[in-house]
Write a protein that holds these residues in place. Structure first.
Motif, mmCIF file in Angstrom:
data_model
loop_
_atom_site.group_PDB
_atom_site.id
_atom_site.type_symbol
_atom_site.label_atom_id
_atom_site.label_comp_id
_atom_site.label_asym_id
_atom_site.label_seq_id
_atom_site.Cartn_x
_atom_site.Cartn_y
_atom_site.Cartn_z
ATOM 1 N N ALA A 48 0.828 -1.202 0.000
ATOM 2 C CA ALA A 48 0.000 0.000 0.000
ATOM 3 C C ALA A 48 0.863 1.254 0.000
ATOM 4 N N ALA A 49 1.936 1.247 0.769
ATOM 5 C CA ALA A 49 2.849 2.396 0.794
ATOM 6 C C ALA A 49 3.495 2.594 -0.573
ATOM 7 N N LEU A 50 3.842 1.510 -1.235
ATOM 8 C CA LEU A 50 4.420 1.581 -2.579
ATOM 9 C C LEU A 50 3.395 2.126 -3.573
ATOM 10 N N MET A 51 2.177 1.624 -3.533
ATOM 11 C CA MET A 51 1.134 2.066 -4.465
ATOM 12 C C MET A 51 0.763 3.529 -4.221
ATOM 13 N N LYS A 52 0.776 3.939 -2.971
ATOM 14 C CA LYS A 52 0.425 5.311 -2.621
ATOM 15 C C LYS A 52 1.341 6.328 -3.311
ATOM 16 N N GLN A 53 2.546 5.916 -3.653
ATOM 17 C CA GLN A 53 3.519 6.792 -4.313
ATOM 18 C C GLN A 53 3.346 6.830 -5.832
ATOM 19 N N GLN A 54 2.475 5.980 -6.387
ATOM 20 C CA GLN A 54 2.341 5.869 -7.830
ATOM 21 C C GLN A 54 1.398 6.933 -8.399
ATOM 22 N N ALA A 55 1.689 7.363 -9.611
ATOM 23 C CA ALA A 55 0.828 8.326 -10.306
ATOM 24 C C ALA A 55 -0.567 7.737 -10.467
ATOM 25 N N ALA A 92 8.954 -3.143 -9.009
ATOM 26 C CA ALA A 92 8.984 -3.088 -7.537
ATOM 27 C C ALA A 92 7.737 -3.741 -6.939
ATOM 28 N N PHE A 93 6.583 -3.494 -7.556
ATOM 29 C CA PHE A 93 5.361 -4.123 -7.056
ATOM 30 C C PHE A 93 5.375 -5.622 -7.331
ATOM 31 N N ARG A 94 5.735 -6.016 -8.523
ATOM 32 C CA ARG A 94 5.735 -7.450 -8.874
ATOM 33 C C ARG A 94 6.652 -8.236 -7.934
ATOM 34 N N SER A 95 7.816 -7.679 -7.610
ATOM 35 C CA SER A 95 8.735 -8.397 -6.732
ATOM 36 C C SER A 95 8.240 -8.413 -5.287
ATOM 37 N N SER A 96 7.419 -7.423 -4.913
ATOM 38 C CA SER A 96 6.910 -7.376 -3.535
ATOM 39 C C SER A 96 5.912 -8.498 -3.252
ATOM 40 N N LEU A 97 5.352 -9.093 -4.264
ATOM 41 C CA LEU A 97 4.372 -10.170 -4.072
ATOM 42 C C LEU A 97 4.987 -11.388 -3.391
ATOM 43 N N ALA A 98 6.297 -11.535 -3.507
ATOM 44 C CA ALA A 98 6.985 -12.661 -2.870
ATOM 45 C C ALA A 98 6.941 -12.573 -1.350
ATOM 46 N N ALA A 99 6.662 -11.402 -0.800
ATOM 47 C CA ALA A 99 6.623 -11.233 0.657
ATOM 48 C C ALA A 99 5.358 -11.801 1.290
ATOM 49 N N TYR A 100 4.347 -12.066 0.474
ATOM 50 C CA TYR A 100 3.096 -12.605 1.021
ATOM 51 C C TYR A 100 3.244 -14.085 1.340
ATOM 52 N N PRO A 101 2.626 -14.546 2.428
ATOM 53 C CA PRO A 101 2.652 -15.972 2.751
ATOM 54 C C PRO A 101 1.962 -16.785 1.648
ATOM 55 N N SER A 102 2.381 -18.020 1.486
ATOM 56 C CA SER A 102 1.842 -18.855 0.408
ATOM 57 C C SER A 102 0.373 -19.219 0.607
ATOM 58 N N SER A 103 -0.169 -19.050 1.818
ATOM 59 C CA SER A 103 -1.587 -19.357 2.029
ATOM 60 C C SER A 103 -2.508 -18.258 1.500
ATOM 61 N N VAL A 104 -1.952 -17.107 1.152
ATOM 62 C CA VAL A 104 -2.775 -15.977 0.714
ATOM 63 C C VAL A 104 -3.274 -16.198 -0.713
ATOM 64 N N ILE A 105 -4.585 -16.085 -0.866
ATOM 65 C CA ILE A 105 -5.215 -16.138 -2.185
ATOM 66 C C ILE A 105 -5.853 -14.778 -2.411
ATOM 67 N N ALA A 106 -5.463 -14.113 -3.488
ATOM 68 C CA ALA A 106 -5.982 -12.791 -3.825
ATOM 69 C C ALA A 106 -6.913 -12.909 -5.023
ATOM 70 N N SER A 107 -8.047 -12.216 -4.927
ATOM 71 C CA SER A 107 -9.022 -12.189 -6.020
ATOM 72 C C SER A 107 -9.300 -10.734 -6.398
ATOM 73 N N PRO A 108 -8.427 -10.149 -7.232
ATOM 74 C CA PRO A 108 -8.601 -8.745 -7.609
ATOM 75 C C PRO A 108 -9.580 -8.579 -8.771
#
Length: 122
Positions: A48-55, A92-108
């Motif tokens: 969220a902090a990373l996205m907050k800085q994006q145009a 930077a965002f794509r690489s940050s996804l590795a920080a999430y635990p493997s049990s996390v399922i995201a449905s955007p």
């Protein structure tokens, strides 16, 4: 790393990103194991902090489902799909996804406001 599971399998986030629209709302529902909740929140805060800085970023809010099993819903407002596409595709965002635990399922999924006379405005 989190897993992506489309809300609409026939129109996943990659297809949605190709549609030019403005403004847009990203709704992302996360499910995860209870043991991973603290690590999930830490990873989400960094993203969220990373996205907050994006145009084109306008705002975001994270909500936790009522209940014992953790489920979260993120609501993020963007000026356009073009802005969100650039942020979502950023290395930077794509690489940050590795920080999430493997049990996390995201449905955007990306949404646009709908005007309903006498109820809500577009």
């Amino acid at each position: 790393m989190l897993q992506l599971r489309p809300l609409d399998p026939s129109f996943p986030i990659e297809r949605q990103l190709a549609v030019d629209a403005e403004p847009v709302v990203l709704v992302n529902v996360f499910t995860l194991d209870l043991a991973d909740e603290a690590k999930f929140l830490e990873a989400w805060q960094e993203d969220a902090a990373l996205m907050k800085q994006q145009a084109g970023f306008i705002s975001t809010q994270l909500h936790r489902a009522i209940g014992e099993q953790p489920a979260y819903m993120n609501y993020a407002v963007w000026e356009s799909t073009a802005h969100f596409r650039a942020a979502f595709s950023a290395p930077a965002f794509r690489s940050s996804l590795a920080a999430y635990p493997s049990s996390v399922i995201a449905s955007p999924h990306i949404f646009q406001k709908v005007a309903v006379p006498g109820i809500c405005e577009s």
